[in-house]
Structure formats: C-alpha cells, structure tokens
Design a protein around this motif. Structure first.
Motif, short mmCIF file in Angstrom:
data_model
loop_
_atom_site.label_atom_id
_atom_site.label_comp_id
_atom_site.label_asym_id
_atom_site.label_seq_id
_atom_site.Cartn_x
_atom_site.Cartn_y
_atom_site.Cartn_z
N SER A 139 10.07 -2.52 4.60
CA SER A 139 8.81 -2.80 5.30
C SER A 139 8.26 -4.15 4.85
O SER A 139 7.95 -4.33 3.68
N ARG A 140 8.15 -5.05 5.78
CA ARG A 140 7.72 -6.42 5.45
C ARG A 140 6.34 -6.46 4.82
O ARG A 140 6.09 -7.28 3.94
N ARG A 141 5.44 -5.63 5.24
CA ARG A 141 4.06 -5.72 4.78
C ARG A 141 3.69 -4.69 3.72
O ARG A 141 2.59 -4.70 3.21
N TYR A 142 4.60 -3.81 3.42
CA TYR A 142 4.32 -2.79 2.40
C TYR A 142 4.59 -3.38 1.02
O TYR A 142 5.65 -3.94 0.77
N LEU A 143 3.63 -3.24 0.14
CA LEU A 143 3.80 -3.63 -1.26
C LEU A 143 3.40 -2.44 -2.11
O LEU A 143 2.26 -1.98 -2.05
N ALA A 144 4.35 -1.93 -2.86
CA ALA A 144 4.08 -0.77 -3.71
C ALA A 144 3.09 -1.13 -4.81
O ALA A 144 3.07 -2.26 -5.29
N HIS A 145 2.28 -0.16 -5.18
CA HIS A 145 1.31 -0.31 -6.27
C HIS A 145 1.70 0.64 -7.39
O HIS A 145 2.49 1.57 -7.19
N ARG A 146 1.12 0.42 -8.54
CA ARG A 146 1.40 1.27 -9.70
C ARG A 146 1.20 2.75 -9.36
O ARG A 146 2.04 3.60 -9.68
N THR A 147 0.11 3.07 -8.69
CA THR A 147 -0.18 4.48 -8.39
C THR A 147 0.86 5.10 -7.46
O THR A 147 1.09 6.30 -7.52
N ASP A 148 1.48 4.28 -6.61
CA ASP A 148 2.53 4.80 -5.72
C ASP A 148 3.69 5.35 -6.54
O ASP A 148 4.27 6.39 -6.19
#
Length: 170
Positions: A139-148
C-alpha cells in the motif's frame, strides 16, 4: 598547491577507510531487544529463520515498522512452507509450475490442512499478520505505526510457536 593536493588526497583516503569501518557487518547486527519475536521461540531452528526473526525485532526497535511488518510476513510464510515440507505435503501448496502459493493461499491451506490440527488462536492470528505485512509491502500510502505492531505481538507468539512445532523445528 602540492600541500593542498596532499591534504585532499589524505582526506579522501581517510574517508574511504572510515567508510568501510563504519559499515554494519555483512550479515547484520543482532537486535538489542526481543520486542516482537521472542528469540527463544526460534533459537535452534534454522539460521535463516533466526535471522529473519532478528530482523523483525531490529526493525521494530529502530522504528522501522513497515520493515518489521514485511519481515514478519516473510517469517510466517517461511514457517508455513517448513511445516508442509516437514510433513512431505509441500505439493499441496504449490501451483502447476511448482512455485509456492502466495501467502493468502498458504494461510488458507494451513488453516484447512487435515494433517494437523491448527489451534483456534493461530487460525485467527495468521490473517492478521498477513494483513499488516501486505499493507506495509503493497500500500503506497499506508505507513505502519508502533501500535500496529504492538497489538499483534500476542498473535505473533501464537502463530510462530505453533508453526515451529508443526514444522518439527522444536
């Protein structure tokens, strides 16, 4: 002018020498933590499994959450293939040209395989782990975060441990 030329040449030589010395080791560094994959789960299995688990942990501890998610996806895929190979049924997860299925189909085959009885928690965990890995990889616009990642740590434990046992690696 010769003095300036010698200074420049010396600076270039120092830079070249330091560049090589400051690079990380060829096979990477050990992660400082075991925040995502407890290394006791994978220790003594296969070197490549241990290194992928280390990369999950190292990426997480450095805040590279998409990298951690993608490596987690790779770890799950590898362990599924190991389980099928252990039971000499890897042909059930290959297409007509002998290539392994994509992860979606690997997970489906793992959940539905009658050679073993995959636990309910692992059945629920596998699609979640695939989902974050897919989003981070594709996904081009998805950026995982720590909580993910953090919210999936119990699922990581269940899925990794169960697949390691199914693969006969422990």
């Amino acid at each position: 002018m010769d003095v300036l030329k010698n200074i420049v040449l010396t600076a270039k030589a120092i830079h070249s020498e330091l560049s090589d010395d400051l690079k990380p080791p060829e096979e990477g560094l050990p992660a400082k933590s075991q925040s995502v994959v407890n290394m006791s789960l994978v220790r003594g299995t296969r070197g490549y499994i241990e290194r992928v688990a280390n990369q999950v942990n190292g990426a997480y501890e450095n805040g590279w959450y998409d990298a951690a998610a993608v490596m987690l996806r790779r770890l799950i895929e590898t362990l599924i293939i190991e389980a099928f190979e252990k039971h000499s049924i890897s042909d059930r997860i290959k297409n007509s040209t002998g290539d392994f299925f994509f992860l979606r189909d690997l997970i489906g085959a793992t959940i539905n395989e009658t050679t073993w009885n995959l636990g309910r928690n692992a059945k629920q965990a596998l699609p979640k782990l695939k989902d974050i890995g897919d989003k981070s990889a594709h996904s081009r616009r998805y950026l995982a975060h720590r909580t993910d990642i953090e919210q999936l740590i119990p699922d990581v434990r269940v899925a990794v441990q169960e697949l390691i046992y199914l693969a006969g690696l422990k």
